[in-house]
Design a protein around this motif. Structure first.
Motif, PDB file in Angstrom:
ATOM      1  N   ALA A   1       1.036  -0.837   0.179  1.00  0.00           N
ATOM      2  CA  ALA A   1       0.214  -0.594   0.010  1.00  0.00           C
ATOM      3  C   ALA A   1       0.607   0.962  -0.110  1.00  0.00           C
ATOM      4  O   ALA A   1       1.892   1.207   0.149  1.00  0.00           O
ATOM      5  CB  ALA A   1      -0.668  -0.060   1.199  1.00  0.00           C
TER       6      ALA A   1
ATOM      7  N   LYS B   1      -4.685   0.153   0.237  1.00  0.00           N
ATOM      8  CA  LYS B   1      -3.652   0.418  -1.159  1.00  0.00           C
ATOM      9  C   LYS B   1      -3.836   1.858  -1.650  1.00  0.00           C
ATOM     10  O   LYS B   1      -2.658   1.777  -2.077  1.00  0.00           O
ATOM     11  CB  LYS B   1      -5.148   0.223  -2.513  1.00  0.00           C
ATOM     12  N   GLU B   2      -4.374   2.741  -1.695  1.00  0.00           N
ATOM     13  CA  GLU B   2      -3.401   3.698  -1.747  1.00  0.00           C
ATOM     14  C   GLU B   2      -4.431   5.317  -0.972  1.00  0.00           C
ATOM     15  O   GLU B   2      -5.854   5.451  -1.187  1.00  0.00           O
ATOM     16  CB  GLU B   2      -3.059   4.814  -3.060  1.00  0.00           C
TER      17      GLU B   2
ATOM     18  N   THR C   1     -10.037   0.530   2.421  1.00  0.00           N
ATOM     19  CA  THR C   1     -10.653  -1.613   2.498  1.00  0.00           C
ATOM     20  C   THR C   1     -12.075  -1.302   2.784  1.00  0.00           C
ATOM     21  O   THR C   1     -12.172  -0.608   3.969  1.00  0.00           O
ATOM     22  CB  THR C   1      -9.327  -1.981   2.726  1.00  0.00           C
TER      23      THR C   1
ATOM     24  N   LYS D   1     -10.716  -2.523  -1.967  1.00  0.00           N
ATOM     25  CA  LYS D   1      -9.971  -1.720  -1.895  1.00  0.00           C
ATOM     26  C   LYS D   1     -10.323   0.015  -2.615  1.00  0.00           C
ATOM     27  O   LYS D   1     -10.074  -0.951  -3.845  1.00  0.00           O
ATOM     28  CB  LYS D   1      -8.528  -1.936  -1.522  1.00  0.00           C
TER      29      LYS D   1
ATOM     30  N   LYS E   1      -9.026   4.010  -3.880  1.00  0.00           N
ATOM     31  CA  LYS E   1      -8.101   4.946  -3.318  1.00  0.00           C
ATOM     32  C   LYS E   1      -8.701   5.875  -2.797  1.00  0.00           C
ATOM     33  O   LYS E   1     -10.159   5.898  -3.038  1.00  0.00           O
ATOM     34  CB  LYS E   1      -7.396   5.251  -4.862  1.00  0.00           C
TER      35      LYS E   1
END
Length: 253
Positions: free
Chosen positions: A118, A138-139, A157, A174, A176
């Motif tokens: 991530a 993730k981001e 998430t 997930k 962003k």
């Protein structure tokens, strides 16, 4: 005589404040983290301070600072809000990549998690208030001067697989999150995957953010469950606060 007494009082008060600040830092965790996570030339400058009790549950990830290195420029567990008492439950889980673009500040009793693979990024003067939970799978990107109020959560998430019971299709677990520059999030807000905010955005208390709001334009107030546009031409007056915030949150260099 009175002038001399005032000078003595001022110097004593300054000394007491320095002593209090020194003992507010968790030096064991601060030294351990910096020298474990950074090259020696950066680590010796102690760019990251930890305040109070904190648990390191994972430090297998990577941290970098893409800005001139300053002592204590990033603070975890800072007491910069009205609530001064800490529960001592702060925890850092860093298995992925964490990038700071400048000074940043995380309040007391935080849960800060960046999972393996991530990516999490904080812009200049990025801030999380006390009791904020950040879970990056993730981001997650916070822009410059982006602040998340106390008891909020920013999570990209669902943590669990979710499916359409008719088609059997699984929804993405997930998604962003990208927070714009000069964003002010009030308290107890849930910022979920797919959230994307424009620059100069204010979010009301107890809101749920879960979609792209950039089409609404800048200088807006959003709020609700889920959040929607409440008012246009609405902005926090950052320029009148910037110097006070720098003085209040940044370690004296």
């Amino acid at each position: 005589m009175i002038k001399i007494l005032k000078i003595i009082y001022f110097n004593l008060r300054l000394m007491v404040n320095r002593i209090r600040f020194f003992f507010s830092i968790n030096w064991i965790k601060t030294l351990y983290f910096n020298f474990k996570m950074f090259p020696f030339e950066i680590a010796k400058q102690l760019p990251v301070y930890f305040y109070g009790k904190v648990k390191f549950s994972n430090l297998k990830g990577k941290i970098s600072i893409e800005a001139p290195i300053k002592r204590g420029m990033i603070g975890f567990g800072q007491k910069f809000e009205r609530m001064s008492v800490s529960k001592g439950i702060s925890e850092l889980f860093l298995a992925g990549e964490l990038v700071f673009k400048g000074h940043a500040h995380i309040g007391k009793d935080f849960f800060f998690c960046v999972d393996k693979d991530a990516y999490c990024e904080f812009g200049f003067m990025g801030c999380l208030g006390s009791d904020v939970k950040l879970v990056c799978s993730k981001e997650i990107i916070l822009g410059n001067w982006a602040g998340i109020g106390y008891e909020s959560q920013i999570i990209d998430t669902n943590s669990h697989p979710m499916m359409n019971t008719e088609t059997g299709e699984y929804y993405p677990m997930k998604n962003k999150i990208k927070i714009g520059n000069h964003n002010s999030f009030s308290n107890r807000i849930s910022i979920m995957g797919n959230t994307k905010t424009p620059d100069h955005c204010v979010v009301a208390s107890n809101s749920i953010c879960n979609k792209d709001y950039t089409s609404l334009g800048s200088y807006i107030l959003i709020g609700g469950q889920p959040a929607k546009l409440i008012k246009n031409n609405y902005a926090r007056d950052w320029e009148s606060e910037k110097e006070r915030l720098k003085k209040h949150k940044r370690v004296k260099e």
